[in-house]
Design a protein around this motif. Structure first.
Motif, PDB file in Angstrom:
ATOM      1  N   ILE A  81       0.834  -1.205   0.000  1.00  0.00           N
ATOM      2  CA  ILE A  81       0.000   0.000   0.000  1.00  0.00           C
ATOM      3  C   ILE A  81       0.869   1.255   0.000  1.00  0.00           C
ATOM      4  N   ILE A  82       1.937   1.233   0.781  1.00  0.00           N
ATOM      5  CA  ILE A  82       2.841   2.387   0.808  1.00  0.00           C
ATOM      6  C   ILE A  82       3.494   2.587  -0.556  1.00  0.00           C
ATOM      7  N   LEU A  83       3.956   1.485  -1.165  1.00  0.00           N
ATOM      8  CA  LEU A  83       4.574   1.617  -2.484  1.00  0.00           C
ATOM      9  C   LEU A  83       3.575   2.107  -3.524  1.00  0.00           C
ATOM     10  N   LEU A  84       2.358   1.614  -3.478  1.00  0.00           N
ATOM     11  CA  LEU A  84       1.326   2.067  -4.413  1.00  0.00           C
ATOM     12  C   LEU A  84       1.056   3.560  -4.235  1.00  0.00           C
ATOM     13  N   PHE A  85       0.969   3.999  -2.995  1.00  0.00           N
ATOM     14  CA  PHE A  85       0.769   5.422  -2.728  1.00  0.00           C
ATOM     15  C   PHE A  85       1.890   6.257  -3.331  1.00  0.00           C
ATOM     16  N   PHE A  86       3.133   5.829  -3.133  1.00  0.00           N
ATOM     17  CA  PHE A  86       4.248   6.616  -3.638  1.00  0.00           C
ATOM     18  C   PHE A  86       4.411   6.509  -5.149  1.00  0.00           C
ATOM     19  N   VAL A  87       3.942   5.429  -5.753  1.00  0.00           N
ATOM     20  CA  VAL A  87       3.922   5.365  -7.217  1.00  0.00           C
ATOM     21  C   VAL A  87       2.948   6.404  -7.753  1.00  0.00           C
ATOM     22  N   ILE A  88       1.787   6.504  -7.122  1.00  0.00           N
ATOM     23  CA  ILE A  88       0.796   7.490  -7.550  1.00  0.00           C
ATOM     24  C   ILE A  88       1.336   8.909  -7.362  1.00  0.00           C
ATOM     25  N   VAL A  89       1.948   9.172  -6.205  1.00  0.00           N
ATOM     26  CA  VAL A  89       2.526  10.498  -5.956  1.00  0.00           C
ATOM     27  C   VAL A  89       3.616  10.797  -6.981  1.00  0.00           C
ATOM     28  N   SER A  90       4.442   9.825  -7.291  1.00  0.00           N
ATOM     29  CA  SER A  90       5.519  10.027  -8.252  1.00  0.00           C
ATOM     30  C   SER A  90       4.981  10.266  -9.659  1.00  0.00           C
ATOM     31  N   MET A  91       3.913   9.581 -10.026  1.00  0.00           N
ATOM     32  CA  MET A  91       3.322   9.785 -11.344  1.00  0.00           C
ATOM     33  C   MET A  91       2.684  11.169 -11.460  1.00  0.00           C
ATOM     34  N   VAL A  92       2.046  11.616 -10.390  1.00  0.00           N
ATOM     35  CA  VAL A  92       1.396  12.926 -10.407  1.00  0.00           C
ATOM     36  C   VAL A  92       2.423  14.050 -10.446  1.00  0.00           C
ATOM     37  N   THR A  93       3.459  13.935  -9.639  1.00  0.00           N
ATOM     38  CA  THR A  93       4.456  15.010  -9.543  1.00  0.00           C
ATOM     39  C   THR A  93       5.587  14.863 -10.559  1.00  0.00           C
ATOM     40  N   ASP A  94       5.687  13.695 -11.185  1.00  0.00           N
ATOM     41  CA  ASP A  94       6.764  13.390 -12.137  1.00  0.00           C
ATOM     42  C   ASP A  94       8.148  13.510 -11.491  1.00  0.00           C
ATOM     43  N   GLN A  95       8.206  13.212 -10.202  1.00  0.00           N
ATOM     44  CA  GLN A  95       9.465  13.160  -9.475  1.00  0.00           C
ATOM     45  C   GLN A  95       9.581  11.765  -8.876  1.00  0.00           C
ATOM     46  N   TRP A  96      10.371  10.912  -9.495  1.00  0.00           N
ATOM     47  CA  TRP A  96      10.419   9.506  -9.110  1.00  0.00           C
ATOM     48  C   TRP A  96      11.276   9.249  -7.878  1.00  0.00           C
ATOM     49  N   GLY A  97      11.866  10.282  -7.343  1.00  0.00           N
ATOM     50  CA  GLY A  97      12.627  10.141  -6.109  1.00  0.00           C
ATOM     51  C   GLY A  97      11.760   9.682  -4.945  1.00  0.00           C
ATOM     52  N   PHE A  98      10.489  10.120  -4.926  1.00  0.00           N
ATOM     53  CA  PHE A  98       9.563   9.675  -3.880  1.00  0.00           C
ATOM     54  C   PHE A  98       9.449   8.158  -3.874  1.00  0.00           C
ATOM     55  N   PHE A  99       9.237   7.594  -5.051  1.00  0.00           N
ATOM     56  CA  PHE A  99       9.061   6.144  -5.155  1.00  0.00           C
ATOM     57  C   PHE A  99      10.330   5.398  -4.786  1.00  0.00           C
ATOM     58  N   PHE A 100      11.480   5.883  -5.262  1.00  0.00           N
ATOM     59  CA  PHE A 100      12.727   5.168  -4.987  1.00  0.00           C
ATOM     60  C   PHE A 100      13.081   5.182  -3.506  1.00  0.00           C
ATOM     61  N   TRP A 101      12.810   6.304  -2.813  1.00  0.00           N
ATOM     62  CA  TRP A 101      13.050   6.331  -1.382  1.00  0.00           C
ATOM     63  C   TRP A 101      12.085   5.422  -0.648  1.00  0.00           C
ATOM     64  N   ALA A 102      10.839   5.386  -1.086  1.00  0.00           N
ATOM     65  CA  ALA A 102       9.859   4.490  -0.459  1.00  0.00           C
ATOM     66  C   ALA A 102      10.226   3.039  -0.713  1.00  0.00           C
ATOM     67  N   LEU A 103      10.687   2.741  -1.912  1.00  0.00           N
ATOM     68  CA  LEU A 103      11.084   1.372  -2.249  1.00  0.00           C
ATOM     69  C   LEU A 103      12.198   0.898  -1.327  1.00  0.00           C
ATOM     70  N   TRP A 104      13.199   1.731  -1.123  1.00  0.00           N
ATOM     71  CA  TRP A 104      14.318   1.384  -0.253  1.00  0.00           C
ATOM     72  C   TRP A 104      13.850   1.171   1.192  1.00  0.00           C
ATOM     73  N   SER A 105      13.020   2.078   1.693  1.00  0.00           N
ATOM     74  CA  SER A 105      12.600   1.973   3.084  1.00  0.00           C
ATOM     75  C   SER A 105      11.676   0.773   3.314  1.00  0.00           C
TER      76      SER A 105
END
Length: 68
Positions: free
Chosen positions: A18-42
């Motif tokens: 669920i956290i990864l899905l949330f950050f994928v959506i945030v990354s797609m909306v903002t077009d900044q994939w750093g959100f997703f990569f940091w969430a993926l690592w954590s």
């Protein structure tokens, strides 16, 4: 594997997904994939810590309750 262990792993996977899905959506909306990569690592780090703690707990319990 104990019921509690299986339940802990399932809960951990669901929350992580669920956290990864949330950050994928945030990354797609903002077009900044750093959100997703940091969430993926954590999420990966938390999952590995959970697995190691479960194994430690099972190892301690296996010495107390020898099978056979």
């Amino acid at each position: 594997m104990y019921k509690e262990t299986k339940r802990a792993i399932k809960i951990n996977l669901w929350i992580g997904g669920i956290i990864l899905l949330f950050f994928v959506i945030v990354s797609m909306v903002t077009d900044q994939w750093g959100f997703f990569f940091w969430a993926l690592w954590s999420v990966f780090l938390v999952f590995m810590i959970t697995i190691s703690q479960i194994r430690k707990h099972e190892k301690a319990n296996s010495h107390k309750n020898p099978s056979g």
